[in-house]
Design a protein around this motif. Structure first.
Motif, PDB file in Angstrom:
ATOM      1  N   ALA A 110      -6.760 -30.410  43.227  1.00  0.00           N
ATOM      2  CA  ALA A 110      -8.140 -29.933  43.138  1.00  0.00           C
ATOM      3  C   ALA A 110      -8.593 -29.308  44.452  1.00  0.00           C
ATOM      4  N   ALA A 111      -8.264 -29.936  45.567  1.00  0.00           N
ATOM      5  CA  ALA A 111      -8.694 -29.437  46.880  1.00  0.00           C
ATOM      6  C   ALA A 111      -8.047 -28.108  47.222  1.00  0.00           C
ATOM      7  N   ASN A 112      -6.838 -27.868  46.732  1.00  0.00           N
ATOM      8  CA  ASN A 112      -6.105 -26.642  47.055  1.00  0.00           C
ATOM      9  C   ASN A 112      -6.092 -25.638  45.915  1.00  0.00           C
ATOM     10  N   ASN A 113      -6.788 -25.967  44.830  1.00  0.00           N
ATOM     11  CA  ASN A 113      -6.878 -25.091  43.658  1.00  0.00           C
ATOM     12  C   ASN A 113      -5.502 -24.635  43.167  1.00  0.00           C
ATOM     13  N   VAL A 114      -4.610 -25.604  43.019  1.00  0.00           N
ATOM     14  CA  VAL A 114      -3.275 -25.342  42.477  1.00  0.00           C
ATOM     15  C   VAL A 114      -3.077 -26.192  41.225  1.00  0.00           C
ATOM     16  N   PRO A 115      -2.185 -25.780  40.351  1.00  0.00           N
ATOM     17  CA  PRO A 115      -1.965 -26.560  39.133  1.00  0.00           C
ATOM     18  C   PRO A 115      -1.212 -27.867  39.404  1.00  0.00           C
ATOM     19  N   VAL A 116      -1.357 -28.769  38.465  1.00  0.00           N
ATOM     20  CA  VAL A 116      -0.541 -29.978  38.403  1.00  0.00           C
ATOM     21  C   VAL A 116       0.501 -29.727  37.320  1.00  0.00           C
ATOM     22  N   VAL A 117       1.758 -29.935  37.667  1.00  0.00           N
ATOM     23  CA  VAL A 117       2.826 -29.809  36.679  1.00  0.00           C
ATOM     24  C   VAL A 117       3.387 -31.203  36.434  1.00  0.00           C
ATOM     25  N   PRO A 118       3.064 -31.787  35.267  1.00  0.00           N
ATOM     26  CA  PRO A 118       3.613 -33.105  34.956  1.00  0.00           C
ATOM     27  C   PRO A 118       5.093 -33.000  34.605  1.00  0.00           C
ATOM     28  N   LEU A 119       5.869 -33.881  35.187  1.00  0.00           N
ATOM     29  CA  LEU A 119       7.284 -34.032  34.861  1.00  0.00           C
ATOM     30  C   LEU A 119       7.430 -35.458  34.341  1.00  0.00           C
ATOM     31  N   PHE A 120       8.192 -35.626  33.304  1.00  0.00           N
ATOM     32  CA  PHE A 120       8.373 -36.975  32.772  1.00  0.00           C
ATOM     33  C   PHE A 120       9.852 -37.195  32.494  1.00  0.00           C
ATOM     34  N   ILE A 121      10.414 -38.151  33.195  1.00  0.00           N
ATOM     35  CA  ILE A 121      11.825 -38.464  33.028  1.00  0.00           C
ATOM     36  C   ILE A 121      11.997 -39.398  31.844  1.00  0.00           C
ATOM     37  N   THR A 122      12.819 -38.967  30.902  1.00  0.00           N
ATOM     38  CA  THR A 122      13.235 -39.834  29.802  1.00  0.00           C
ATOM     39  C   THR A 122      14.721 -40.105  30.004  1.00  0.00           C
ATOM     40  N   PHE A 123      15.197 -41.134  29.405  1.00  0.00           N
ATOM     41  CA  PHE A 123      16.615 -41.425  29.554  1.00  0.00           C
ATOM     42  C   PHE A 123      17.148 -42.074  28.300  1.00  0.00           C
ATOM     43  N   ARG A 124      18.446 -41.962  28.160  1.00  0.00           N
ATOM     44  CA  ARG A 124      19.119 -42.600  27.025  1.00  0.00           C
ATOM     45  C   ARG A 124      20.282 -43.401  27.567  1.00  0.00           C
ATOM     46  N   GLU A 125      20.562 -44.451  26.883  1.00  0.00           N
ATOM     47  CA  GLU A 125      21.674 -45.317  27.287  1.00  0.00           C
ATOM     48  C   GLU A 125      22.994 -44.598  27.021  1.00  0.00           C
ATOM     49  N   THR A 126      23.920 -44.763  27.931  1.00  0.00           N
ATOM     50  CA  THR A 126      25.224 -44.102  27.813  1.00  0.00           C
ATOM     51  C   THR A 126      26.349 -45.084  27.523  1.00  0.00           C
ATOM     52  N   GLY A 127      26.067 -46.370  27.730  1.00  0.00           N
ATOM     53  CA  GLY A 127      27.123 -47.368  27.604  1.00  0.00           C
ATOM     54  C   GLY A 127      27.910 -47.538  28.885  1.00  0.00           C
ATOM     55  N   ARG A 128      27.663 -46.671  29.871  1.00  0.00           N
ATOM     56  CA  ARG A 128      28.360 -46.785  31.155  1.00  0.00           C
ATOM     57  C   ARG A 128      27.671 -47.851  32.001  1.00  0.00           C
ATOM     58  N   VAL A 129      28.506 -48.671  32.638  1.00  0.00           N
ATOM     59  CA  VAL A 129      28.004 -49.742  33.497  1.00  0.00           C
ATOM     60  C   VAL A 129      28.791 -49.725  34.796  1.00  0.00           C
ATOM     61  N   ARG A 130      28.074 -49.854  35.919  1.00  0.00           N
ATOM     62  CA  ARG A 130      28.733 -49.955  37.220  1.00  0.00           C
ATOM     63  C   ARG A 130      28.096 -51.127  37.958  1.00  0.00           C
ATOM     64  N   ASP A 131      28.943 -52.037  38.395  1.00  0.00           N
ATOM     65  CA  ASP A 131      28.481 -53.231  39.120  1.00  0.00           C
ATOM     66  C   ASP A 131      27.421 -53.998  38.332  1.00  0.00           C
ATOM     67  N   GLY A 132      27.589 -54.025  37.012  1.00  0.00           N
ATOM     68  CA  GLY A 132      26.682 -54.770  36.152  1.00  0.00           C
ATOM     69  C   GLY A 132      25.370 -54.060  35.850  1.00  0.00           C
ATOM     70  N   ILE A 133      25.245 -52.802  36.270  1.00  0.00           N
ATOM     71  CA  ILE A 133      24.011 -52.052  36.056  1.00  0.00           C
ATOM     72  C   ILE A 133      24.280 -50.928  35.070  1.00  0.00           C
TER      73      ILE A 133
END
Length: 180
Positions: A110-133
């Protein structure tokens, strides 16, 4: 396609992983970008060097740091560089749903009169696991930009940009996960 005609902008994104800024940088391509981070991320060593090379803007909640940070953000936005904020304020590992936003990013737009571009990260499970994560696959969704309204006050624009960005992220969340 949602970035056509967008120059300097405040980019906002849900903070779901320590590498999400890298994913955003990749999604935005060669667009110049600075990334707001907590000051503890400005660390010594190789990781700190890589983060600084990626364009971090460390923020610490002290008067002097706030003043310097504000000057830097205003400078970058006025010179065609985007600034990425994580308006939820903290990382929640692989949390799917948008969390409430703080005002800061929207204040700068608002102060700089520029747009806001929302980015939203979605994710899907891959079945890959490393170090239990589990290692999910990220998708950075670039949503429609939101512009300040010259007929409104700065306070009204901050509120409307924040609410509009949150609503856009919530809509993407519902679309991606079939959630209500």
């Amino acid at each position: 396609e949602n970035l056509k005609g967008v120059g300097a902008a405040v980019f906002i994104c849900n903070h779901v992983n320590k590498y999400d800024a890298l994913a955003v940088n990749y999604a935005l391509g060669k667009r110049p970008l600075k990334i707001m981070v907590a000051d503890f991320n400005n660390r010594p060593g190789f990781l700190g060097k890589m983060m600084r090379a990626d364009g971090i803007l460390p923020f610490k909640n002290t008067r002097a740091c706030i003043q310097k940070f504000t000057e830097a953000v205003n400078y970058y936005l006025s010179h065609g560089t985007g600034v990425l904020f994580f308006p939820e304020g903290s990382e929640w590992w692989c949390y799917k749903k948008p969390r409430p936003f703080m005002d800061g990013a929207f204040h700068f737009a608002a102060a700089n009169n520029v747009p806001v571009v929302p980015l939203f990260i979605t994710f899907r499970e891959t079945g890959r696991v490393r170090d239990g994560i589990d290692l999910p696959e990220f998708t950075v969704n670039i949503l429609n930009p939101l512009y300040p309204d010259s007929e409104k006050t700065k306070k009204e624009n901050v509120r409307d940009l924040k609410n509009g960005a949150f609503d856009a992220c919530m809509k993407k969340y519902e679309q991606a996960y079939g959630a209500e």
